[in-house]
Design an enzyme around this catalytic site. Structure first.
Site, PDB file in Angstrom:
ATOM      1  N   CYS A   2       0.899  -1.215   0.105  1.00 28.89           N
ATOM      2  CA  CYS A   2      -0.023  -0.063  -0.038  1.00 28.89           C
ATOM      3  C   CYS A   2       0.778   1.167   0.063  1.00 28.89           C
ATOM      4  O   CYS A   2       2.134   1.236   0.328  1.00 28.89           O
ATOM      5  CB  CYS A   2      -1.085  -0.064   1.135  1.00 28.89           C
ATOM      6  SG  CYS A   2      -2.087  -1.174   1.387  1.00 28.89           S
ATOM      7  N   ARG A  27       3.906  -0.814  -5.069  1.00 31.31           N
ATOM      8  CA  ARG A  27       3.420  -1.178  -3.387  1.00 31.31           C
ATOM      9  C   ARG A  27       2.301  -1.970  -3.408  1.00 31.31           C
ATOM     10  O   ARG A  27       1.756  -2.511  -2.119  1.00 31.31           O
ATOM     11  CB  ARG A  27       3.723  -0.050  -2.523  1.00 31.31           C
ATOM     12  CG  ARG A  27       5.221   0.549  -2.471  1.00 31.31           C
ATOM     13  CD  ARG A  27       5.028   1.542  -1.515  1.00 31.31           C
ATOM     14  NE  ARG A  27       5.450   1.061  -0.010  1.00 31.31           N
ATOM     15  CZ  ARG A  27       6.306   0.568   0.637  1.00 31.31           C
ATOM     16  NH1 ARG A  27       7.295   1.339   0.434  1.00 31.31           N
ATOM     17  NH2 ARG A  27       6.260   0.367   1.813  1.00 31.31           N
ATOM     18  N   TRP A  75      -3.023  -2.758  -1.423  1.00 32.81           N
ATOM     19  CA  TRP A  75      -2.982  -4.075  -1.675  1.00 32.81           C
ATOM     20  C   TRP A  75      -3.817  -4.470  -0.586  1.00 32.81           C
ATOM     21  O   TRP A  75      -3.522  -4.560   0.741  1.00 32.81           O
ATOM     22  CB  TRP A  75      -1.613  -4.706  -1.429  1.00 32.81           C
ATOM     23  CG  TRP A  75      -1.468  -5.731  -1.514  1.00 32.81           C
ATOM     24  CD1 TRP A  75      -0.763  -6.396  -2.863  1.00 32.81           C
ATOM     25  CD2 TRP A  75      -1.283  -7.018  -0.658  1.00 32.81           C
ATOM     26  NE1 TRP A  75      -0.741  -7.869  -2.738  1.00 32.81           N
ATOM     27  CE2 TRP A  75      -1.047  -8.096  -1.357  1.00 32.81           C
ATOM     28  CE3 TRP A  75      -1.645  -6.962   0.962  1.00 32.81           C
ATOM     29  CZ2 TRP A  75      -0.991  -9.414  -0.705  1.00 32.81           C
ATOM     30  CZ3 TRP A  75      -1.358  -8.283   1.448  1.00 32.81           C
ATOM     31  CH2 TRP A  75      -1.180  -9.520   0.777  1.00 32.81           C
ATOM     32  N   ASN A  99      -1.828   2.584   5.965  1.00 30.60           N
ATOM     33  CA  ASN A  99      -1.378   1.245   5.595  1.00 30.60           C
ATOM     34  C   ASN A  99      -1.028   0.715   6.900  1.00 30.60           C
ATOM     35  O   ASN A  99      -0.704   1.075   7.846  1.00 30.60           O
ATOM     36  CB  ASN A  99       0.169   1.677   5.221  1.00 30.60           C
ATOM     37  CG  ASN A  99       0.448   2.148   3.618  1.00 30.60           C
ATOM     38  OD1 ASN A  99      -0.637   2.300   3.220  1.00 30.60           O
ATOM     39  ND2 ASN A  99       1.508   2.846   3.188  1.00 30.60           N
ATOM     40  N   GLY A 100      -1.027  -0.796   6.706  1.00 26.71           N
ATOM     41  CA  GLY A 100      -1.028  -1.477   7.961  1.00 26.71           C
ATOM     42  C   GLY A 100      -2.114  -2.290   8.193  1.00 26.71           C
ATOM     43  O   GLY A 100      -3.189  -2.506   7.453  1.00 26.71           O
ATOM     44  N   GLU A 484      16.082 -19.570  -5.886  1.00 29.11           N
ATOM     45  CA  GLU A 484      15.711 -17.969  -6.353  1.00 29.11           C
ATOM     46  C   GLU A 484      15.298 -18.053  -7.817  1.00 29.11           C
ATOM     47  O   GLU A 484      14.325 -17.423  -8.016  1.00 29.11           O
ATOM     48  CB  GLU A 484      17.060 -17.300  -6.278  1.00 29.11           C
ATOM     49  CG  GLU A 484      16.900 -15.772  -6.922  1.00 29.11           C
ATOM     50  CD  GLU A 484      16.027 -14.943  -6.477  1.00 29.11           C
ATOM     51  OE1 GLU A 484      15.145 -15.273  -5.103  1.00 29.11           O
ATOM     52  OE2 GLU A 484      15.698 -14.055  -6.895  1.00 29.11           O
ATOM     53  N   LYS A 488      11.431 -16.520  -9.042  1.00 30.52           N
ATOM     54  CA  LYS A 488      11.457 -15.453 -10.010  1.00 30.52           C
ATOM     55  C   LYS A 488      10.580 -16.072 -11.143  1.00 30.52           C
ATOM     56  O   LYS A 488       9.696 -15.310 -11.615  1.00 30.52           O
ATOM     57  CB  LYS A 488      12.656 -15.433 -10.743  1.00 30.52           C
ATOM     58  CG  LYS A 488      13.272 -13.783 -10.792  1.00 30.52           C
ATOM     59  CD  LYS A 488      13.805 -12.999  -9.519  1.00 30.52           C
ATOM     60  CE  LYS A 488      12.747 -13.110  -8.254  1.00 30.52           C
ATOM     61  NZ  LYS A 488      13.205 -12.524  -7.340  1.00 30.52           N
ATOM     62  N   GLU A 491       6.990 -16.037  -9.771  1.00 28.68           N
ATOM     63  CA  GLU A 491       6.332 -14.912  -9.528  1.00 28.68           C
ATOM     64  C   GLU A 491       5.857 -14.033 -10.577  1.00 28.68           C
ATOM     65  O   GLU A 491       4.861 -13.417 -10.402  1.00 28.68           O
ATOM     66  CB  GLU A 491       7.529 -14.225  -8.663  1.00 28.68           C
ATOM     67  CG  GLU A 491       7.431 -12.901  -8.117  1.00 28.68           C
ATOM     68  CD  GLU A 491       8.397 -12.247  -7.185  1.00 28.68           C
ATOM     69  OE1 GLU A 491       9.588 -12.742  -7.641  1.00 28.68           O
ATOM     70  OE2 GLU A 491       8.235 -11.411  -6.562  1.00 28.68           O
ATOM     71  N   HIS A 507      14.084 -38.868  -4.234  1.00 29.19           N
ATOM     72  CA  HIS A 507      13.220 -39.304  -2.916  1.00 29.19           C
ATOM     73  C   HIS A 507      11.786 -38.793  -3.200  1.00 29.19           C
ATOM     74  O   HIS A 507      11.235 -38.525  -2.261  1.00 29.19           O
ATOM     75  CB  HIS A 507      13.799 -38.329  -1.749  1.00 29.19           C
ATOM     76  CG  HIS A 507      15.400 -38.961  -1.389  1.00 29.19           C
ATOM     77  ND1 HIS A 507      15.705 -40.071  -0.835  1.00 29.19           N
ATOM     78  CD2 HIS A 507      16.580 -38.548  -1.788  1.00 29.19           C
ATOM     79  CE1 HIS A 507      17.041 -40.581  -0.722  1.00 29.19           C
ATOM     80  NE2 HIS A 507      17.491 -39.279  -1.422  1.00 29.19           N
ATOM     81  N   LYS A 604       5.258  -5.107  -3.782  1.00 32.67           N
ATOM     82  CA  LYS A 604       6.737  -4.974  -3.474  1.00 32.67           C
ATOM     83  C   LYS A 604       7.265  -4.941  -1.998  1.00 32.67           C
ATOM     84  O   LYS A 604       8.172  -5.811  -1.758  1.00 32.67           O
ATOM     85  CB  LYS A 604       7.207  -3.488  -3.984  1.00 32.67           C
ATOM     86  CG  LYS A 604       8.807  -3.360  -3.971  1.00 32.67           C
ATOM     87  CD  LYS A 604       9.600  -4.370  -4.714  1.00 32.67           C
ATOM     88  CE  LYS A 604      10.817  -4.285  -4.938  1.00 32.67           C
ATOM     89  NZ  LYS A 604      11.651  -5.308  -5.447  1.00 32.67           N
TER      90      LYS A 604
HETATM   91  O1  M6R Z   1      12.086  -6.191   1.014  1.00 39.75           O
HETATM   92  P1  M6R Z   1      12.510  -7.621   1.579  1.00 39.75           P
HETATM   93  O2  M6R Z   1      13.798  -7.715   0.901  1.00 39.75           O
HETATM   94  O3  M6R Z   1      12.554  -7.506   2.943  1.00 39.75           O
HETATM   95  O4  M6R Z   1      11.250  -8.363   0.726  1.00 39.75           O
HETATM   96  C1  M6R Z   1      11.250  -9.711   0.957  1.00 39.75           C
HETATM   97  C2  M6R Z   1      10.587 -10.358   0.009  1.00 39.75           C
HETATM   98  O5  M6R Z   1       9.237  -9.755   0.281  1.00 39.75           O
HETATM   99  C3  M6R Z   1      10.929 -10.299  -1.467  1.00 39.75           C
HETATM  100  O6  M6R Z   1      12.077 -10.531  -1.696  1.00 39.75           O
HETATM  101  C4  M6R Z   1      10.061 -11.140  -2.306  1.00 39.75           C
HETATM  102  O7  M6R Z   1      10.179 -12.448  -2.209  1.00 39.75           O
HETATM  103  C5  M6R Z   1      10.150 -10.555  -3.989  1.00 39.75           C
HETATM  104  N1  M6R Z   1       9.186 -10.264  -4.579  1.00 39.75           N
HETATM  105  C6  M6R Z   1      10.954 -11.691  -4.659  1.00 39.75           C
HETATM  106  O8  M6R Z   1      11.177 -11.358  -6.109  1.00 39.75           O
END
Ligand code: M6R
Length: 609
Positions: A2, A27, A75, A99-100, A484, A488, A491, A507, A604
Site C-alpha cells: 500500500c 507497493r 494491496w 497502511n498496515g 531463487e 522468480k 512470481e 526421494h 513490493k
Molecule cells: O524487502 P524485502 O527484501 O524484505 O522483501 C522480501 C520479499 O518479500 C521479497 O524478496 C519477495 O520475495 C520478492 N518479491 C521476490 O522477488
C-alpha cells in the site's frame, strides 16, 4: 505494501497525489483513491478499483484545483479489491488513508454504533474511531487521532484530513513508514520517499509512536504521549533517473541490466584487492567482537531468504568455527528458538520494511544478540533499528520481483563473512580467491549481459512458454540459486516452478517428470559436478526436457538446451547463472503477456504479516 501520499501547499493537490501514487503503485495496485478539500472544506472523493490509470480516468471527470488532499494505492488485506474498500475512508467530516493492519478492529467496530459502515476494511473502523473523538470539530484533529490510536492494536501509517479544517493533515506511524517532505510553502506526505523526488530533497522520517500535524508551512511532531519531538531533517538521496525506466520496456529488465553498476556500488570502497582485504565500516563490530562470533542467524523472506541461504553456503566454506542458520522470518518469529551465546543475526531486507523480518529483528534484540542489517532502502525501519549494518546501495528496486538486490545481498553477506574470517585469522591464501572473484563479478556480469546469451535466452523462452511446470535443480551453491530462479519464474510468469536439491530428486520429485515439465539445471564446475551429471542423466532417462546452464565447456549430454557461460569465475559462477534465470523468467512473463513489473496478487514491500 500500500502507498500513501498527501499534499498541502499552493499547487494543485490532485496532480501531486496522482503522480505520487504512480510512483508508489509498485507497493500495491488493486485499487486507489484520493480526496481533496477546497477552501471551504468541500471534499472531492474519487476512488477506483484496479490500477492508478483507472483512478486517473475517474479524475478526468472531477478535476479540482484544491491545494490539500491525501491519496492511497491499496494491496487488499481486509475485504476484496473494490471501490467501496478503496481508501480514503470517510467517517463524518474526516477522511483517512492507512497502511498496515488494525488487529482489534472487530472489537472496536462493535463499540462504534453510530457509524454506518460501508466497507469491509479495518481502516474504516479507525476512521470511525477518530471521528467518535472529533465529532463537533471543536478540539484539534490531532487530539482525536491520538485518542483513537491509543486504543488501536496493530500497525499503521496514516494520513487524516477533515472537512472542518481544510488547512492541515495529521499523520502518524507505528510499524509502517511515513515521510514528511519539506518544500517551499508546501508540505508533502508519502509512505516512501520516492514519491517526493523532484519536489523536495528534505524530509522527516517519522518514528514509531510519533504523530505530526502539518500545514503548508509548519510541521509539529509529537509522541502519542504529547511530548514534543525535535525531528531530524534528512536528505533524500535518490534521484529521478533511478526511479524511471530509462528506455527499457520494464523496470525488471532495467534492474537486471543494471547489475554490473549496482553491484559495483555495493563493493565501492569495501574491497581492497591489493592487500586482499574487505573493509566494512557499517556493522560497527570491533575485531574482538568479530572474533567472538560463534553462530550466525540469517533472517529474511522470499528472495532475501534465498540470498541469505546462498551466502551461508559460501561463508561456511571459509569460516570453519561458525555455525550458520538461515531462517524464514515468518516462521522464526513464532518459534521458541534458542539463540546461543555469541550469536550475531544478519537481518536481510531490500525494503527494510518487511513486517515479519522486522518482528524477528525486535525479538532477536530482546534476546540480546547483536543484529546487523543487510538492507537496501536507506533510512528504512530495519536499517534504523539494527545495531549496525551494511547497506547494499543498489538504488531503488521498483519491479516487484527482486533481482539486483539479490545479487548484492549475497555478496554483502559474503563480505561480512570474510570480515569475520579476517578477524579470526583465517589465512589470506584461503580468502584471496573469494576477494578476487568478488572484485571481478561486476565485469563478469557485464560480459554476460553484453554477450549473445540474453538474445539466445529470449529465443529459447518461446519454446518453453507452452509448458505448465518448471523444476529447478542444483547441488551445493547451485541449490539456493535454483530456489531463487524458481521463485522468480513463478512470481512473474505464474508458472508452477519449484526447486529441489538435485540429490533429493529420487526421494520424490522425480515422479513429476513428464511432458508438462521442463527442468532447469544449474551446473557449475566444481567438486559435485560429476554427481550432478549423473543426476541429469537420471532425468534424461525419464524423458525430461532439460535446460542446462553451465560454465563447463566440455558439457555434452543430449539435453534440450544448453546455455554455456564463459566466465573467469569459479566460486561465484552461480551468481552469473542466476542472471540467466532472471532473464529466462523475464522473457517468460513477457511471452505470456503478464504484467512484468507488477505481478498479480503481489506487492513490493510486505509490511503486513
Ligand atoms: O524487502 P524485502 O527484501 O524484505 O522483501 C522480501 C520479499 O518479500 C521479497 O524478496 C519477495 O520475495 C520478492 N518479491 C521476490 O522477488
Amino acid at each position: 505494501m500500500c502507498g500513501i501520499v498527501g499534499y498541502v501547499g499552493n499547487k494543485n493537490a490532485q496532480n501531486f497525489l496522482v503522480s505520487g501514487l504512480k510512483r508508489l503503485e509498485y507497493r500495491g495496485y488493486d485499487s486507489a483513491g484520493v480526496v481533496t478539500l477546497d477552501q471551504e472544506g468541500n471534499a472531492t472523493l474519487i476512488r477506483a478499483k484496479g490500477k492508478i490509470a483507472n483512478l486517473e480516468s475517474c479524475m478526468a471527470k472531477k478535476k479540482r484545483d484544491d491545494v490539500i488532499g491525501i491519496g492511497h494505492t491499496r494491496w487488499a488485506t481486509h475485504g476484496e479489491p473494490s471501490e467501496a474498500n478503496a481508501h480514503p475512508h470517510k467517517a463524518g467530516s474526516i477522511y483517512l488513508v492507512h497502511n498496515g493492519i488494525i488487529e482489534n478492529y472487530k472489537e472496536l467496530k462493535s463499540q462504534l454504533k453510530n457509524h454506518d459502515f460501508k466497507s469491509d476494511t479495518d481502516t474504516e473502523v479507525l476512521a470511525a474511531l477518530i471521528e467518535s473523538f472529533y465529532q463537533d470539530g471543536k478540539h484539534p484533529l490531532v487530539n482525536a487521532v491520538v485518542q483513537a490510536l491509543k486504543l488501536v492494536k496493530g500497525t499503521y501509517g496514516i494520513a487524516v484530513v477533515s472537512e472542518k479544517n481544510p488547512e492541515e493533515i495529521v499523520v502518524a506511524r507505528s510499524g509502517s513508514p511515513l515521510v514528511v517532505g519539506i518544500g517551499k510553502d508546501e508540505t508533502l506526505i508519502a509512505s516512501d520517499a520516492s514519491a517526493l523526488i523532484g519536489h523536495t530533497k528534505r524530509a522527516i522520517y517519522l518514528k514509531d509512536g510519533e504523530v505530526a500535524k502539518v500545514s503548508k508551512d509548519s510541521i509539529e511532531v509529537k509522541t502519542l504521549n504529547a511530548e514534543p519531538v525535535s525531528a531530524k531533517v534528512e536528505e533524500i538521496e535518490t534521484n529521478l533517473a533511478a526511479i524511471q525506466k530509462g528506455g527499457y520496456d520494464h523496470f525488471l529488465l532495467k534492474e537486471i541490466m543494471e547489475q554490473p553498476e549496482s553491484l559495483a556500488e555495493t563493493l565501492r570502497g569495501r574491497v581492497d584487492t591489493k592487500n586482499n582485504l574487505v573493509h566494512l565500516g557499517g556493522p560497527g563490530l570491533s575485531e574482538a567482537e568479530l572474533r567472538k562470533i560463534k553462530h550466525l542467524i540469517v533472517v529474511g523472506c522470499g528472495t532475501a531468504h534465498y540470498a541469505g541461504t546462498l551466502a551461508s553456503y559460501y561463508i561456511e566454506q571459509f569460516t570453519p568455527e561458525i555455525t550458520i542458520e538461515t531462517v524464514v522470518a515468518s516462521e522464526y518469529r513464532y518459534r521458541q528458538a534458542y539463540i546461543p551465546k555469541d550469536s550475531v543475526a544478519l537481518i536481510v531486507s531490500q525494503s527494510g520494511e518487511t513486517a515479519d523480518t522486522l518482528a524477528c529483528l525486535r525479538e532477536i534484540k530482546k534476546q540480546g544478540a547483536k543484529t546487523i542489517g543487510i538492507v537496501n532502502a536507506i533510512g528504512s525501519t530495519i536499517a534504523r533499528e539494527v545495531d549496525g549494518g551494511t547497506y547494499v546501495h543498489v538504488g531503488p528496486e521498483i519491479a516487484v520481483a527482486s533481482t539486483k538486490a539479490f545479487t548484492s545481498q549475497v555478496i554483502a553477506m559474503v563480505m561480512f563473512g570474510i570480515t569475520i574470517a579476517q578477524a579470526k585469522g583465517v589465512k589470506n591464501t584461503i580468502l584471496r580467491s573469494y576477494i578476487e572473484e568478488i572484485a571481478k563479478l561486476p565485469d563478469e556480469i557485464s560480459k554476460l549481459l553484453n554477450s549473445d546469451i540474453p538474445n539466445a535466452v529470449k529465443t529459447m523462452t518461446q519454446k518453453y512458454a507452452k509448458y505448465e511446470h518448471g523444476i529447478y535443480l542444483g547441488r551445493d551453491v547451485a541449490y539456493p540459486t535454483a530456489m531463487e530462479g524458481a521463485l522468480k519464474m513463478k512470481e512473474i510468469s505464474y508458472l508452477d516452478a519449484n526447486a529441489y536439491a538435485f540429490g533429493e530428486l529420487k526421494h520424490g520429485p522425480l515422479a513429476l517428470v513428464d511432458d508438462r515439465f521442463f527442468e532447469v539445471v544449474l551446473l557449475p564446475k566444481g567438486a559435485l559436478y560429476e554427481k550432478a551429471i549423473s543426476n541429469v542423466q537420471e532425468v534424461l532417462a525419464r524423458g525430461g526436457h532439460v535446460i542446462v546452464i553451465t560454465n563447463e565447456e566440455h558439457f555434452d549430454l543430449p539435453v534440450d538446451d544448453i546455455v554455456k557461460i564463459t566466465t573467469d569465475l569459479e566460486i561465484f559462477a552461480p551468481i552469473i547463472m542466476n542472471v540467466i534465470s532472471q532473464l529466462f523468467a523475464y522473457n517468460m512473463a513477457v511471452a505470456k503477456g503478464n504484467n512484468v513489473d507488477q505481478p498479480r496478487n503481489l506487492a513490493k514491500s510486505v509490511t503486513v504479516e
